[in-house]
Design a protein around this motif. Structure first.
Motif, PDB file in Angstrom:
ATOM      1  N   ARG A 198     -68.868 -58.806  15.939  1.00  0.00           N
ATOM      2  CA  ARG A 198     -67.863 -57.828  16.275  1.00  0.00           C
ATOM      3  C   ARG A 198     -66.701 -57.903  15.307  1.00  0.00           C
ATOM      4  O   ARG A 198     -66.141 -56.919  14.899  1.00  0.00           O
ATOM      5  CB  ARG A 198     -67.379 -58.047  17.710  1.00  0.00           C
ATOM      6  CG  ARG A 198     -67.691 -56.859  18.603  1.00  0.00           C
ATOM      7  CD  ARG A 198     -67.301 -57.141  20.022  1.00  0.00           C
ATOM      8  NE  ARG A 198     -68.285 -57.930  20.726  1.00  0.00           N
ATOM      9  CZ  ARG A 198     -67.982 -59.026  21.414  1.00  0.00           C
ATOM     10  NH1 ARG A 198     -66.753 -59.461  21.480  1.00  0.00           N
ATOM     11  NH2 ARG A 198     -68.929 -59.678  22.050  1.00  0.00           N
ATOM     12  N   SER A 207     -65.203 -54.940  13.024  1.00  0.00           N
ATOM     13  CA  SER A 207     -63.818 -54.523  13.109  1.00  0.00           C
ATOM     14  C   SER A 207     -63.153 -54.607  11.749  1.00  0.00           C
ATOM     15  O   SER A 207     -62.253 -53.851  11.436  1.00  0.00           O
ATOM     16  CB  SER A 207     -63.072 -55.392  14.116  1.00  0.00           C
ATOM     17  OG  SER A 207     -63.010 -56.704  13.638  1.00  0.00           O
ATOM     18  N   GLY A 241     -68.051 -50.319  18.726  1.00  0.00           N
ATOM     19  CA  GLY A 241     -67.409 -50.029  19.990  1.00  0.00           C
ATOM     20  C   GLY A 241     -65.937 -49.709  19.870  1.00  0.00           C
ATOM     21  O   GLY A 241     -65.500 -48.592  20.177  1.00  0.00           O
ATOM     22  N   SER A 242     -65.184 -50.623  19.409  1.00  0.00           N
ATOM     23  CA  SER A 242     -63.742 -50.483  19.560  1.00  0.00           C
ATOM     24  C   SER A 242     -63.094 -49.734  18.419  1.00  0.00           C
ATOM     25  O   SER A 242     -62.484 -48.687  18.627  1.00  0.00           O
ATOM     26  CB  SER A 242     -63.104 -51.857  19.703  1.00  0.00           C
ATOM     27  OG  SER A 242     -63.400 -52.633  18.551  1.00  0.00           O
ATOM     28  N   SER A 243     -63.200 -50.240  17.261  1.00  0.00           N
ATOM     29  CA  SER A 243     -62.353 -49.703  16.210  1.00  0.00           C
ATOM     30  C   SER A 243     -63.041 -48.654  15.357  1.00  0.00           C
ATOM     31  O   SER A 243     -62.452 -48.159  14.418  1.00  0.00           O
ATOM     32  CB  SER A 243     -61.861 -50.835  15.315  1.00  0.00           C
ATOM     33  OG  SER A 243     -62.940 -51.652  14.991  1.00  0.00           O
ATOM     34  N   SER A 283     -51.117 -44.131  16.579  1.00  0.00           N
ATOM     35  CA  SER A 283     -52.124 -44.216  17.635  1.00  0.00           C
ATOM     36  C   SER A 283     -51.490 -44.247  19.027  1.00  0.00           C
ATOM     37  O   SER A 283     -52.189 -44.357  20.019  1.00  0.00           O
ATOM     38  CB  SER A 283     -53.010 -45.448  17.410  1.00  0.00           C
ATOM     39  OG  SER A 283     -52.227 -46.605  17.536  1.00  0.00           O
ATOM     40  N   ASP A 309     -52.466 -51.659  22.074  1.00  0.00           N
ATOM     41  CA  ASP A 309     -53.203 -50.518  21.540  1.00  0.00           C
ATOM     42  C   ASP A 309     -53.931 -49.796  22.656  1.00  0.00           C
ATOM     43  O   ASP A 309     -53.769 -50.144  23.829  1.00  0.00           O
ATOM     44  CB  ASP A 309     -54.148 -50.938  20.404  1.00  0.00           C
ATOM     45  CG  ASP A 309     -55.388 -51.628  20.914  1.00  0.00           C
ATOM     46  OD1 ASP A 309     -55.405 -52.024  22.105  1.00  0.00           O
ATOM     47  OD2 ASP A 309     -56.337 -51.790  20.129  1.00  0.00           O
ATOM     48  N   VAL A 310     -54.736 -48.819  22.314  1.00  0.00           N
ATOM     49  CA  VAL A 310     -55.364 -47.999  23.352  1.00  0.00           C
ATOM     50  C   VAL A 310     -56.270 -48.796  24.259  1.00  0.00           C
ATOM     51  O   VAL A 310     -56.527 -48.407  25.386  1.00  0.00           O
ATOM     52  CB  VAL A 310     -56.163 -46.838  22.723  1.00  0.00           C
ATOM     53  CG1 VAL A 310     -55.200 -45.793  22.196  1.00  0.00           C
ATOM     54  CG2 VAL A 310     -57.095 -47.351  21.629  1.00  0.00           C
ATOM     55  N   HIS A 311     -56.793 -49.909  23.772  1.00  0.00           N
ATOM     56  CA  HIS A 311     -57.685 -50.735  24.606  1.00  0.00           C
ATOM     57  C   HIS A 311     -56.914 -51.757  25.401  1.00  0.00           C
ATOM     58  O   HIS A 311     -57.500 -52.585  26.063  1.00  0.00           O
ATOM     59  CB  HIS A 311     -58.704 -51.440  23.740  1.00  0.00           C
ATOM     60  CG  HIS A 311     -59.415 -50.507  22.808  1.00  0.00           C
ATOM     61  ND1 HIS A 311     -60.372 -49.636  23.258  1.00  0.00           N
ATOM     62  CD2 HIS A 311     -59.288 -50.279  21.484  1.00  0.00           C
ATOM     63  CE1 HIS A 311     -60.809 -48.914  22.233  1.00  0.00           C
ATOM     64  NE2 HIS A 311     -60.163 -49.287  21.129  1.00  0.00           N
ATOM     65  N   GLY A 312     -55.626 -51.768  25.212  1.00  0.00           N
ATOM     66  CA  GLY A 312     -54.846 -52.748  25.933  1.00  0.00           C
ATOM     67  C   GLY A 312     -54.740 -54.074  25.227  1.00  0.00           C
ATOM     68  O   GLY A 312     -54.233 -55.032  25.780  1.00  0.00           O
ATOM     69  N   ASP A 313     -55.239 -54.141  24.018  1.00  0.00           N
ATOM     70  CA  ASP A 313     -55.125 -55.390  23.268  1.00  0.00           C
ATOM     71  C   ASP A 313     -53.728 -55.494  22.679  1.00  0.00           C
ATOM     72  O   ASP A 313     -53.158 -54.493  22.231  1.00  0.00           O
ATOM     73  CB  ASP A 313     -56.130 -55.412  22.116  1.00  0.00           C
ATOM     74  CG  ASP A 313     -57.555 -55.542  22.627  1.00  0.00           C
ATOM     75  OD1 ASP A 313     -57.713 -55.961  23.791  1.00  0.00           O
ATOM     76  OD2 ASP A 313     -58.482 -55.218  21.860  1.00  0.00           O
ATOM     77  N   LYS A 362     -52.455 -49.940  31.763  1.00  0.00           N
ATOM     78  CA  LYS A 362     -52.442 -48.625  31.134  1.00  0.00           C
ATOM     79  C   LYS A 362     -51.140 -47.911  31.507  1.00  0.00           C
ATOM     80  O   LYS A 362     -50.588 -48.111  32.583  1.00  0.00           O
ATOM     81  CB  LYS A 362     -53.630 -47.785  31.643  1.00  0.00           C
ATOM     82  CG  LYS A 362     -54.961 -48.386  31.268  1.00  0.00           C
ATOM     83  CD  LYS A 362     -55.535 -47.644  30.076  1.00  0.00           C
ATOM     84  CE  LYS A 362     -56.943 -48.139  29.847  1.00  0.00           C
ATOM     85  NZ  LYS A 362     -57.240 -48.602  28.566  1.00  0.00           N
TER      86      LYS A 362
END
Lengths: 1003, 372
Positions: free
Chosen positions: B341, B345, B263-265, B86, B66-70, B7
């Motif tokens: 998932r 997404s 959850g994520s997107s 983003s 991205d915000v999730h670290g992906d 992060k």
């Protein structure tokens, strides 16, 4: 289906479709499968045949045909015409009686069932008490006498089948009225014979099985006289003047009894065992017929010496010191003798003997010395040797037709010159529009040419290819040749001969050019014969060539049958088609496709290994091409023979099952179609439930290049088209394989003047691999106007417009799953119709047909007639590949029916409904061949023999099949699904083996 | 081998319109900024990046965290725009040489890569020694669940891509009876069921079909009223691109729509629409035979002794539509979990508007030319 609906939006097109297409099953050709009863009306001169499946078929003069179907699918046991009426009564094996009549309706009359009746005994009586054994229609025309197993004779009144109980002649009543010394209980038992006195309608003769015969006075209810035989009675015959009774017995004897009015038991005038002294089989039926000349005819069935000839099916004719035992190749069902029809005439004067055997109808001329057979104009035994393939050629030029008829007439010299004696009624059907030939190839190496123009399928000419080969049996030594004083005096009659000397002789493919008279036939052992029509007999050697289809493929061993051995040296040939070239494929696998181009003098042939092109003008091979996939070990080793035997046994068991099914559900009478469908669906549903006991599963797997039999050549096609570039067209040969590959070869054929000097050259120009890899069953080239290219020589004979060579040509490739149009010369996909993906059905047969409009005289369209593996026939439009119409035609379980289908060039077709019968159907509104006929009602019995007066009642033959196909498709719940297990396997094998018989046949 | 991402720890300065970009190539960093609201075109961004790093002659791929670290790719305007908008607050950009990138992978599936995914590579070495998810263009779709939005939740439409796959399709079908709700009550009707899976076959490896699933449609054609043999023939005829609609025997793994918060997107706006359990019939509209026509591979034509060439075909329209792709390599995804998932997404993409019918050619497939 969606596509289907979408194409049907245009109302104008819908109207046009109604003018172009119509489905009818029009007529059945051939001999009824499993006949079980014979009837004949002397007054109407009409013959009736009943079958085990409950059908009644009536035949009169050629073209006069009727068919009726009992609602019950029980075997017809007896057929009796009512004297002097257009009515007949049938007895089924469920002991029910049915009254049929020919009734006029709208200009044509129909055979229809009026009443049915089952004889009921008193409550508590044994079923045998009313089991009918004999039926006697009384000359009063309103009474039926019914002999039963109990020995009682019941009387019913027609047409309502009202039982007249007070008139019953019970065996007790007869017993009481017998003189004391004859009263033994044992003489009774079942009634074997009932005969009306030829002159006195008040007397009937009753024969009981234990040997007692009585003449019963109907008015006085008394026994006029009685005769007691020591032997079991089989049948009796009353001499025309009523003075003599002839009885036949189970020990092979017959006796003559004088009829006198004294009540003493008469002694036989004569009692003899014609084929004694050793034990003989029963004489089951006898006819004693008087003649003007004085000496009677004695005609009887059976009676052969038990030990040495007990297995023969014989009918003996004895007259004026001559005796002949006609020896039939199949079981004799019944016989009848055609005699003077007028009851008042003094003598019988028999003129013909009609014998219904299990597999054929034989008519013997009794007026000509030597009793020659008469050639029937219909009821041909198509299956005298099993049919292995068929080929249809429409619109035969008169010249070829005449030459064929001439060649055929020289083969029919053993037939009597007598006109066909069964000539009741008159055919009203218009003359056939054109001359059509149906060629059938047979297991014994023969090709039969049938006149398929009209309602009667008549044998024109028979070609045998056997002479070309050395076979085990020499045709010259006749097994049946017998010396002068042989006893019994057997004479083989009929043409049914199911035994084949050598299965390799079987004909698999036929191709006839109607303009040039060239014929190519190909067989089971890879033999390809090219024949030419010659009006003179000739003796010449047949040129032999071997075509090695494996070429450089090494190390493989053919484990199938040997190739046939050709007869060396010159061979004698009858007038007709004479072979001049024999090409033998190596390995000798069955020939799966064949094409002949008579203009270029080329013949192409294909097997499971490859294909070859042969120049029959120069008599040399042009090229061969091996189509095998290297991994296809099965095809290389020749599994065909193994599969063949498997197929054979499967087919036999199939036939056996089918037989049992046929009798129970082959045909059903018409009902509202919707109702039938529903019933069928319900039956199917219950069937499915039954089947859950043994679940069947199918593997879902894409086809791959490594599948077996991918090299199998399914179709061959010659075309003059733009193969290489769009500026020059050239002759080409196209071949399609089981693996979805299409090969195209450019040919160079030297011009006519140098045809013998320069060789024909061929070069592979294209190879197309269809990605779905389904078997290619048809190839066709469309010209610039999207019209299929004409047949060779058609343009030269001014019978067709020259193809359009200006616009761009298109190639149509039909696989089992898709129809696909490609551009030429650059092969790029243009259009397609994915049949299997949409409907789950696969193409079994495809052929180009010309559909004429029934309204506009000169309007017509070319389309594809298609038969699918579900037994549906469809019309697919050209060149846009839009499905036009679809009809269900053949039951989907009827694999052999589907495999046997051929289309004509004008939208008709044929398929086998049994080994011996072709059903004819029509997709066209214009080309319909169906019987329309008149039957004499009023002046029938006074009509002169062989005459046909114009005063007739109208009769319409069978109903058109469209309403009956619903019934044909009605599934029998249990058998159907028992079959499903093997069906697919069988279908696969069948399709693999038989390849496509028609292909896009340009016949 | 996923790279680990940390992060962003610091927040040096905050400008609402400018986005700080930290671009990393190998060990080198470059920093620059972009306008958050007008990021510009991807093409310009790409030029800027390679210029800043002085690597103009090298073919590179660009990714961002991205915000999730992906690690997600930037390869078009849309994902570039997304990346910029983003970024919170720092946009961390990672640059790799393309050949190196093959051994590395982005962090999670993303719909924005679909085009690339479908453009199949026909050659090139593949190393699958490590268990990691590689670049999409290394993959060939082998199966997908399609039309989730228009089918009842109890049904599943599965597409098997056979071509280029050496595996057998590998399943068997049988007759059976199925229970339907009729006006008169429950009714037993004949049906077609999957009876067996071939171990190692395509059908088994996708995990989307199972024994005793009832087959309802084959490539948009209902099988009701058809015999086992007919259905077999239809499946084989469509084997290059088989779409079967089944009613799974095991209904527990069904895709449940609109009931869970993603959850994520984030869930897309279509959840309301997809809640309608549409009957199977309208689905046919999307799979008209004509549309399906474009999906087979061209026949191979050999001209004389030339090399095989495929019949030329019009270029496929860009694939759209609600498809979920399950790649065949790596462990087969279960009925839920990854596949599920993925599905959710996918919905995130606004182009997946469910009101749009599948355009023609939606089921376009590219396959290598089959040689003879």
């Amino acid at each position: 289906m969606r596509r289907f609906l979408r194409s049907g939006h245009d109302p104008a097109r819908e109207r046009l479709k109604r003018d172009l297409f119509q489905f009818n099953k029009t007529v059945e050709h051939g001999f009824p499968h499993q006949p079980s009863a014979l009837g004949y009306s002397l007054s109407l001169r009409i013959l009736a045949i009943g079958t085990r499946s409950g059908a009644v078929k009536l035949y009169g003069a050629p073209g006069v045909e009727f068919m009726g179907l009992h609602r019950e699918n029980n075997a017809v046991v007896q057929i009796h015409f009512l004297p002097g009426q257009c009515q007949l009564v049938t007895l089924l094996d469920d002991n029910s009686l049915h009254l049929w009549s020919l009734k006029v309706k709208g200009g044509v009359s129909e055979l229809q069932e009026d009443e049915s009746f089952t004889l009921r005994g008193p409550p508590g009586a044994a079923p045998s008490a009313t089991q009918i054994t004999v039926v006697l229609p009384h000359s009063s025309r309103e009474l039926l006498y019914l002999g039963t197993e109990s020995g009682n004779v019941f009387v019913v009144q027609l047409p309502a089948f009202r039982t007249l109980e007070d008139r019953t002649i019970s065996s007790d009543a007869v017993l009481q009225r017998l003189p004391e010394e004859a009263r033994h209980r044992r003489v009774f038992e079942m009634v074997e014979a009932l005969q009306e006195h030829p002159r006195d309608p008040s007397q009937v003769l009753i024969g009981y099985s234990r040997g007692l015969i009585v003449v019963w006075d109907l008015h006085g209810c008394r026994v006029l006289c009685h005769f007691l035989s020591s032997q079991q009675l089989e049948n009796v015959c009353w001499q025309r003047d009523g003075h003599l009774i002839v009885s036949c017995h189970s020990d092979g004897s017959y006796g003559q009894w004088p009829v006198s009015s004294d009540s003493h038991p008469a002694e036989p005038l004569r009692n003899c065992v014609p084929y004694g002294p050793f034990p003989c089989k029963a004489i089951t039926k006898i006819s004693w017929l008087t003649t003007k000349q004085g000496l009677p005819f004695t005609i009887f069935q059976g009676g052969m010496p038990r030990a040495s000839y007990g297995d023969r099916h014989c009918i003996s004719v004895v007259h004026d010191g001559q005796q002949t035992a006609f020896d039939f190749t199949s079981r004799v069902i019944d016989f009848t003798v055609l005699t003077e029809a007028d009851p008042a005439a003094a003598f019988d004067d028999p003129y013909a003997l009609v014998v219904l055997a299990e597999e054929e109808l034989v008519v013997i001329d009794l007026r000509t010395a030597g009793w020659p057979p008469v050639q029937p104009p219909y009821l041909a035994s198509l299956h005298c040797s099993a049919i292995t393939c068929s080929h249809h050629v429409s619109n035969i030029p008169l010249k070829l037709w005449e030459r064929l008829v001439t060649a055929g007439s020289q083969q029919h010299t053993h037939f009597s010159t007598m006109e066909w004696p069964i000539d009741g009624g008159t055919s009203l059907a218009p003359a056939p529009p054109q001359r059509d030939l149906l060629l059938t190839g047979h297991e014994d190496g023969t090709v039969r040419f049938w006149d398929a123009s009209g309602v009667c399928l008549r044998l024109l000419y028979k070609l045998s290819t056997v002479r070309v080969f050395l076979t085990d049996t020499d045709p010259s030594d006749n097994l049946n040749a017998q010396g002068e004083d042989e006893w019994p005096p057997l004479r083989k009659v009929g043409s049914f001969d199911p035994y084949s000397d050598d299965p390799r002789l079987g004909i698999q493919k036929i191709f006839l050019c109607k303009y040039s008279g060239y014929l190519a036939v190909a067989g089971t052992a890879g033999q390809v014969l090219v024949l030419e029509l010659n009006d003179e007999e000739a003796e010449h050697a047949v040129e032999q060539v071997e075509a090695d289809l494996l070429q450089d493929q090494e190390g493989y061993r053919w484990k199938g049958h040997e190739r046939l051995c050709a007869r060396p040296g010159p061979v004698h040939f009858e007038p007709g088609f004479q072979p001049f070239v024999l090409v033998q494929c190596q390995p000798p696998a069955v020939v799966t496709s064949l094409a002949l181009h008579s203009e270029w003098r080329l013949v192409a042939f294909g097997t499971s290994h490859g294909f070859g092109l042969f120049d029959h003008q120069q008599r040399q091979q042009v090229f061969v091409k091996c189509t095998l996939h290297p991994s296809d070990q099965l095809a290389l080793e020749g599994p065909l023979s193994r599969v063949k035997s498997l197929k054979k046994s499967l087919r036999q068991s199939f036939r056996r099952i089918r037989r049992s099914r046929v009798s129970s559900r082959k045909r059903r009478p018409a009902g509202p179609p919707g109702e039938v469908q529903e019933g069928g669906a319900r039956a199917e549903r219950t069937g499915l439930q039954n089947m859950e006991l043994a679940p069947v599963q199918r593997k879902i797997e894409a086809r791959s290049a490594e599948d077996s039999f991918t090299g199998f050549v399914r179709t061959l096609y010659f075309a003059d088209t733009y193969l290489r570039d769009s500026s020059r067209h050239c002759p080409s040969l196209w071949a399609g394989t089981n693996g979805g590959t299409v090969y195209a070869f450019a040919l160079r054929v030297p011009p006519a003047e140098r045809r013998m000097d320069e060789p024909v050259r061929a070069e592979q120009a294209k190879e197309i691999q269809l990605m779905h890899r389904a078997p290619v069953v048809g190839i066709l080239v469309l010209d610039g106007h999207s019209v299929p290219l004409p047949e060779p020589l058609e343009v030269a004979h001014d019978l067709s417009k020259s193809p359009d060579m200006q616009g761009s040509h298109q190639l149509l490739v039909v696989s089992e799953e898709q129809f696909k149009v490609f551009t030429l010369p650059k092969v790029s996909a243009k259009l397609k119709l994915k049949l299997t993906a949409l409907e789950g059905s696969r193409v079994r047969r495809v052929s180009v047909a010309h559909f004429s409009s029934c309204r506009a005289e000169d309007y017509g369209e070319h389309h594809l007639a298609v038969l699918t593996n579900l037994g549906d026939v469809q019309v697919v439009s050209l060149p846009l590949l839009k499905p036009q119409v679809r009809y269900s035609c053949i039951r989907r379980e009827d694999v052999s029916g589907i495999a046997s289908c051929v289309f004509t060039k004008y939208g008709q077709g044929f398929y086998l409904i049994s080994p011996s019968e072709f059903e004819r159907f029509s997709l066209s509104t214009k080309w319909l061949v169906e019987p329309r006929c008149l039957v004499d009602l009023t002046k029938s019995h006074s009509r002169p023999r062989n005459g046909s007066g114009p005063e007739k009642a109208l009769g319409r033959a069978r109903n058109s099949g469209s309403q009956s196909d619903g019934e044909e498709r009605r599934p029998g719940p249990v058998m159907e699904h028992a079959l499903l297990n093997d069906e697919r396997v069988l279908k696969e094998i069948q399709s693999t083996l038989e390849g496509d018989r028609g292909g896009v046949s340009r016949s | 081998m996923n790279r680990s991402f940390h992060k962003s720890q610091t927040l040096r300065f905050y400008d609402c319109s400018a986005v700080e970009v930290k671009s990393k190539f190998g060990a080198e960093f470059r920093r620059f900024s972009l306008d958050r609201h007008k990021p510009g075109k991807f093409e310009d961004f790409y030029k800027l990046v390679v210029h800043t790093h002085h690597i103009s002659n090298t073919d590179v791929t660009i990714g961002y965290a991205d915000v999730h670290g992906d690690l997600l790719p930037i390869n078009n305007d849309d994902n570039f725009c997304k990346a910029v908008s983003s970024a919170n607050p720092l946009l961390r950009v990672f640059i790799q040489k393309r050949e190196e990138a093959e051994h590395c992978s982005f962090g999670a599936g993303s719909l924005s890569r679909r085009r690339k995914a479908l453009a199949l590579r026909e050659d090139g070495p593949r190393r699958r020694a490590h268990l990691h998810i590689g670049l999409p263009h290394d993959f060939r779709p082998v199966s997908s669940i399609i039309d989730v939005d228009i089918l009842p939740e109890t049904h599943r439409r599965v597409r098997l891509y056979r071509h280029g796959c050496q595996k057998p399709l590998g399943f068997y079908i049988r007759d059976g009876t199925s229970v339907r709700v009729a006006p008169q009550g429950l009714e037993k009707v004949p049906g077609i069921f999957i009876s067996r899976m071939v171990p190692g076959g395509l059908a088994e490896s996708t995990g989307l079909l199972a024994v005793d699933d009832e087959v309802l449609e084959v490539n948009g054609i209902e099988v009701a009223g058809k015999t086992l043999d007919q259905v077999t023939d239809m499946m084989i005829a469509n084997s290059h691109n088989l779409i079967v609609t089944v009613k799974p025997a095991n209904q527990r793994n069904n895709v449940v729509r609109g009931s869970r918060v993603s959850g994520s997107s984030g869930r897309s706006s279509d959840s309301a629409a997809s809640r309608h359990s549409l009957p199977a019939a309208p689905a046919l509209l999307h799979l008209q035979p004509d549309d399906a026509d474009s999906d087979d591979e061209p026949d191979v034509v050999l001209e004389g002794v030339l090399e095989p060439r495929p019949v030329p075909r019009p270029p496929p329209p860009p694939p759209l539509g609600s498809q979920a792709r399950v790649n065949g390599t790596g462990p087969a995804p279960g009925r839920e979990g990854p596949a599920h998932r993925l599905l959710s997404s996918l919905r995130a993409d606004p182009r997946q508007s469910l009101a749009l019918p599948l355009p023609p050619g939606a089921v376009e497939e590219h396959g290598p030319a089959v040689t003879l």
